[in-house]
Scaffold this active site. Structure first.
Site, PDB file in Angstrom:
ATOM      1  N   HIS A 152       0.816  -1.217   0.000  1.00  0.00           N
ATOM      2  CA  HIS A 152       0.000   0.000   0.000  1.00  0.00           C
ATOM      3  C   HIS A 152       0.852   1.269   0.000  1.00  0.00           C
ATOM      4  O   HIS A 152       1.929   1.316   0.581  1.00  0.00           O
ATOM      5  CB  HIS A 152      -0.944   0.006   1.207  1.00  0.00           C
ATOM      6  CG  HIS A 152      -0.243  -0.046   2.544  1.00  0.00           C
ATOM      7  ND1 HIS A 152       0.268   1.063   3.169  1.00  0.00           N
ATOM      8  CD2 HIS A 152       0.020  -1.094   3.363  1.00  0.00           C
ATOM      9  CE1 HIS A 152       0.805   0.718   4.327  1.00  0.00           C
ATOM     10  NE2 HIS A 152       0.676  -0.590   4.461  1.00  0.00           N
ATOM     11  N   ASP A 153       0.365   2.271  -0.692  1.00  0.00           N
ATOM     12  CA  ASP A 153       0.964   3.608  -0.746  1.00  0.00           C
ATOM     13  C   ASP A 153       2.302   3.659  -1.489  1.00  0.00           C
ATOM     14  O   ASP A 153       2.984   4.682  -1.455  1.00  0.00           O
ATOM     15  CB  ASP A 153       1.156   4.205   0.656  1.00  0.00           C
ATOM     16  CG  ASP A 153      -0.157   4.351   1.399  1.00  0.00           C
ATOM     17  OD1 ASP A 153      -0.914   5.297   1.100  1.00  0.00           O
ATOM     18  OD2 ASP A 153      -0.442   3.511   2.271  1.00  0.00           O
ATOM     19  N   GLY A 182       4.963  -1.287   2.395  1.00  0.00           N
ATOM     20  CA  GLY A 182       4.180  -0.080   2.208  1.00  0.00           C
ATOM     21  C   GLY A 182       5.031   1.180   2.126  1.00  0.00           C
ATOM     22  O   GLY A 182       6.102   1.276   2.722  1.00  0.00           O
TER      23      GLY A 182
END
Length: 257
Positions: free
Chosen positions: A120-121, A138
């Site tokens: 994520h991100d 992440g």
């Protein structure tokens, strides 16, 4: 063409030229561009945009929720660029809510091989190659033209500079400067990615200055505080400036050894 065996949420926007195979699942609020191909049993979970010409292989799974304890089902996004290839069983997750922009981003012309994972991100540039089982935690930021060898692992919040190459099984816990080759556990700088620089047409004099920049960075007799002044003495080719700017922006610290 959409196979009758595909499952597609009515909120999706799908270009007429896209091809979606049997068993594929496309969840809510997804946008599928022109000439996209989505293979058998592939999953695009939700809130995902796939750029024109990208190929999602059978059993790839993208757009899933972030692996983040604090996530509460917010409508975060995943953006995939144009002309990417995402192979079987690769996983790419949507963003968390911990950055201002709630997006995980993969640029254009990226090749994500089987079983690779992008957390994520993450923000990936263009023309990146991740070979089998590469894993980005992440919030990793990866410059364009990066190549990562099999089983390379990057700790969350690390940055990989443009044009860098990660060797197989490398363990990255600090930033890797642009145009370098990193190997080992923990990662160490092995040398300059000369082959990659030549392929992109970087001139010999610029490559020589980058070698000098890398030597300054790796020289532990030079105090870290003095490194910027030493680098400023080099001829400021574009690639040297990219190298210096990357070091200035480092928050996690960078690999020197």
């Amino acid at each position: 063409m959409i196979n009758k065996g595909a499952i597609i949420d009515p909120s999706c926007e799908i270009a007429d030229s896209a091809e979606i195979a049997a068993g594929a699942y496309i969840g809510k609020n997804c946008v599928i561009g022109e000439n996209v191909q989505i293979g058998y049993n592939a999953v695009v979970e939700s809130n995902t945009t796939i750029g024109d010409g990208t190929v999602l292989s059978p059993n790839a799974h993208i757009g899933g929720a972030p692996q983040d304890y604090s996530f509460r089902g917010e409508d975060t996004k995943l953006i995939i660029g144009k002309n990417c290839v995402i192979r079987e069983f690769a996983t790419i997750h949507r963003a968390s809510t911990k950055e201002d922009v709630w997006e995980t981003v993969v640029g254009d012309d990226c090749f994500i091989m089987a079983y690779a994972h992008i957390g994520h991100d993450c923000k990936l540039g263009n023309n990146i190659t991740l070979t089998n089982y590469v894993s980005f935690g992440g919030h990793c930021h990866v410059g364009s033209n990066v190549v990562a060898g099999g089983y390379a692992g990057c700790h969350q919040f690390t940055r990989i500079g443009t044009g860098a190459m990660l060797g197989a099984r490398v363990n990255v816990s600090k930033d890797i400067p642009p145009f370098c080759m990193a190997v080992g556990i923990p990662a160490r700088i092995e040398g300059l990615n000369v082959v990659g620089l030549k392929r992109r047409g970087v001139k010999p004099d610029a490559r020589l200055e980058l070698k000098r920049a890398m030597a300054i960075l790796r020289d532990l007799k030079i105090k870290l505080a003095d490194v910027p002044d030493k680098l400023a003495e080099l001829e400021q080719f574009e690639e040297v400036k990219i190298f210096i700017d990357f070091l200035k922006d480092s928050k996690r610290g960078f690999t020197r050894r």
